[in-house]
Scaffold this motif. Structure first.
Motif, PDB file in Angstrom:
ATOM      1  N   GLY A 195       0.812  -1.161  -0.070  1.00  0.00           N
ATOM      2  CA  GLY A 195      -0.085   0.098  -0.136  1.00  0.00           C
ATOM      3  C   GLY A 195       0.914   1.189   0.001  1.00  0.00           C
ATOM      4  N   GLY A 196       0.165   2.377  -0.347  1.00  0.00           N
ATOM      5  CA  GLY A 196       0.880   3.491  -0.368  1.00  0.00           C
ATOM      6  C   GLY A 196       1.792   3.769  -1.580  1.00  0.00           C
ATOM      7  N   GLY A 197       2.501   4.565  -1.796  1.00  0.00           N
ATOM      8  CA  GLY A 197       3.343   5.044  -2.870  1.00  0.00           C
ATOM      9  C   GLY A 197       4.115   6.291  -2.741  1.00  0.00           C
ATOM     10  N   VAL A 198       4.690   6.756  -4.051  1.00  0.00           N
ATOM     11  CA  VAL A 198       5.371   7.856  -4.250  1.00  0.00           C
ATOM     12  C   VAL A 198       4.954   8.547  -5.193  1.00  0.00           C
ATOM     13  CG1 VAL A 198       7.787   8.709  -4.601  1.00  0.00           C
ATOM     14  CG2 VAL A 198       7.692   6.514  -3.480  1.00  0.00           C
ATOM     15  N   ILE A 199       4.804   9.809  -4.957  1.00  0.00           N
ATOM     16  CA  ILE A 199       4.165  10.783  -5.833  1.00  0.00           C
ATOM     17  C   ILE A 199       4.807  11.964  -5.640  1.00  0.00           C
ATOM     18  CG2 ILE A 199       2.017  12.239  -6.593  1.00  0.00           C
ATOM     19  CD1 ILE A 199       0.331  10.043  -5.139  1.00  0.00           C
ATOM     20  N   LYS A 200       5.463  12.615  -6.976  1.00  0.00           N
ATOM     21  CA  LYS A 200       6.296  13.603  -6.887  1.00  0.00           C
ATOM     22  C   LYS A 200       7.379  13.595  -6.213  1.00  0.00           C
ATOM     23  CE  LYS A 200       2.863  16.425  -9.220  1.00  0.00           C
ATOM     24  NZ  LYS A 200       2.004  17.869  -9.227  1.00  0.00           N
ATOM     25  N   GLY A 201       8.214  12.684  -5.947  1.00  0.00           N
ATOM     26  CA  GLY A 201       9.033  12.334  -4.818  1.00  0.00           C
ATOM     27  C   GLY A 201       8.775  12.322  -3.293  1.00  0.00           C
ATOM     28  N   ARG A 202       7.473  12.582  -3.187  1.00  0.00           N
ATOM     29  CA  ARG A 202       7.049  12.332  -1.698  1.00  0.00           C
ATOM     30  C   ARG A 202       6.489  11.020  -1.465  1.00  0.00           C
ATOM     31  NH1 ARG A 202       2.603  13.040   1.953  1.00  0.00           N
ATOM     32  NH2 ARG A 202       3.389  13.897   3.787  1.00  0.00           N
ATOM     33  N   SER A 203       6.777  10.333  -0.439  1.00  0.00           N
ATOM     34  CA  SER A 203       6.654   8.883  -0.146  1.00  0.00           C
ATOM     35  C   SER A 203       4.946   9.114   0.700  1.00  0.00           C
ATOM     36  CB  SER A 203       7.454   8.247   0.810  1.00  0.00           C
ATOM     37  OG  SER A 203       7.024   7.002   0.995  1.00  0.00           O
ATOM     38  N   TYR A 204       4.085   8.276   0.353  1.00  0.00           N
ATOM     39  CA  TYR A 204       2.773   8.166   1.209  1.00  0.00           C
ATOM     40  C   TYR A 204       2.588   6.709   1.649  1.00  0.00           C
ATOM     41  CZ  TYR A 204       1.751  12.563  -0.906  1.00  0.00           C
ATOM     42  OH  TYR A 204       1.785  13.978  -1.245  1.00  0.00           O
ATOM     43  N   GLY A 205       2.274   6.457   2.871  1.00  0.00           N
ATOM     44  CA  GLY A 205       1.921   5.294   3.466  1.00  0.00           C
ATOM     45  C   GLY A 205       0.445   4.931   3.198  1.00  0.00           C
ATOM     46  N   CYS A 206       0.069   3.584   3.452  1.00  0.00           N
ATOM     47  CA  CYS A 206      -1.329   3.184   2.931  1.00  0.00           C
ATOM     48  C   CYS A 206      -2.331   3.917   3.597  1.00  0.00           C
ATOM     49  CB  CYS A 206      -1.350   1.727   3.249  1.00  0.00           C
ATOM     50  SG  CYS A 206      -2.823   0.941   3.015  1.00  0.00           S
ATOM     51  N   LYS A 207      -2.230   4.182   4.865  1.00  0.00           N
ATOM     52  CA  LYS A 207      -3.246   4.748   5.675  1.00  0.00           C
ATOM     53  C   LYS A 207      -3.232   6.502   5.053  1.00  0.00           C
ATOM     54  CE  LYS A 207      -4.918   7.073  10.062  1.00  0.00           C
ATOM     55  NZ  LYS A 207      -4.445   7.217  11.272  1.00  0.00           N
ATOM     56  N   GLU A 208      -2.174   7.101   4.718  1.00  0.00           N
ATOM     57  CA  GLU A 208      -2.201   8.402   4.085  1.00  0.00           C
ATOM     58  C   GLU A 208      -3.158   8.285   2.655  1.00  0.00           C
ATOM     59  OE1 GLU A 208       1.612  10.989   5.210  1.00  0.00           O
ATOM     60  OE2 GLU A 208       2.045   8.790   4.150  1.00  0.00           O
ATOM     61  N   CYS A 209      -2.626   7.236   1.891  1.00  0.00           N
ATOM     62  CA  CYS A 209      -3.432   7.334   0.689  1.00  0.00           C
ATOM     63  C   CYS A 209      -5.103   7.339   0.917  1.00  0.00           C
ATOM     64  CB  CYS A 209      -2.745   5.996  -0.244  1.00  0.00           C
ATOM     65  SG  CYS A 209      -1.197   6.329  -0.762  1.00  0.00           S
ATOM     66  N   PHE A 210      -5.333   5.995   1.783  1.00  0.00           N
ATOM     67  CA  PHE A 210      -6.686   6.108   2.103  1.00  0.00           C
ATOM     68  C   PHE A 210      -7.396   7.375   2.619  1.00  0.00           C
ATOM     69  CE2 PHE A 210     -10.298   4.397   4.645  1.00  0.00           C
ATOM     70  CZ  PHE A 210     -10.811   3.676   3.426  1.00  0.00           C
ATOM     71  N   THR A 211      -6.755   7.910   3.524  1.00  0.00           N
ATOM     72  CA  THR A 211      -7.452   8.999   3.918  1.00  0.00           C
ATOM     73  C   THR A 211      -7.564  10.002   2.856  1.00  0.00           C
ATOM     74  OG1 THR A 211      -6.384   8.780   6.160  1.00  0.00           O
ATOM     75  CG2 THR A 211      -7.005  11.013   5.638  1.00  0.00           C
TER      76      THR A 211
END
Length: 188
Positions: A4-20
């Motif tokens: 889950g999660g990923g990297v967008i424009k060099g910023r890393s996002y966790g699964c919870k951040e993506c879902f939120t």
């Protein structure tokens, strides 16, 4: 990523951040989505249209949009209640509302957060049993689990006698009575 999660424009996002973030976008597109407000509350709240909404505010907003949102009542009850449409509800009143709306959903959600809630096992037994964590419990199995969890066996027996005496009575009334009995003295 795989977890889950990923990297967008060099910023890393966790699964919870993506879902939120997905919930926030959903609410910005459709601010009347009661289930999305409830889910945002489940994930700690968030900023919607530039304004922070705390957990309690999310559940209240969900209930103002849909007073029959059982999950929102359960969750608001879990944080000691709040004011919905100008009416103040205690945590207990929120749980009673949830039970009145959907006794089975109330029992299952309560038990899936804590399998040691004896009164929820009693309620589940009183409505014929149900599926908790994928296991189908019969009424008899639910009563057995209730007795295992309740420390005050005398109180549990009295609750069961009351249930039998009211055979054929309202299931919602039974749920309220069991909740009241539990709040007066059953320790779990």
């Amino acid at each position: 990523g795989d977890n889950g999660g990923g990297v967008i424009k060099g910023r890393s996002y966790g699964c919870k951040e993506c879902f939120t973030r997905a919930l926030v976008v959903t609410l910005e597109l459709n601010p009347r989505d009661s289930d999305a407000w409830r889910a945002l509350g489940d994930h700690g709240g968030g900023v919607v249209s530039g304004q922070w909404s705390a957990v309690r505010e999310c559940y209240i907003k969900a209930l103002e949009l849909d007073p029959s949102n059982t999950s929102a009542w359960i969750n608001l009850g879990g944080i000691d209640g709040g004011v919905v449409n100008g009416h103040s509800y205690t945590g207990k009143q929120c749980r009673i509302n949830a039970m009145s709306l959907n006794p089975k959903e109330y029992c299952v959600q309560t038990l899936e957060s804590d399998l040691k809630v004896g009164e929820a096992w009693f309620l589940l037994a009183g409505i014929g049993g149900g599926i908790v964590f994928g296991k189908d419990y019969t009424a008899h199995e639910s009563y057995t689990r209730a007795f295992e969890q309740l420390q005050d066996l005398g109180m549990a027996v009295n609750v069961l006698k009351t249930k039998v005496a009211r055979k054929g009575g309202s299931k919602i009334k039974l749920c309220r009575d069991l909740c009241d009995t539990a709040s007066r003295g059953i320790s779990v």
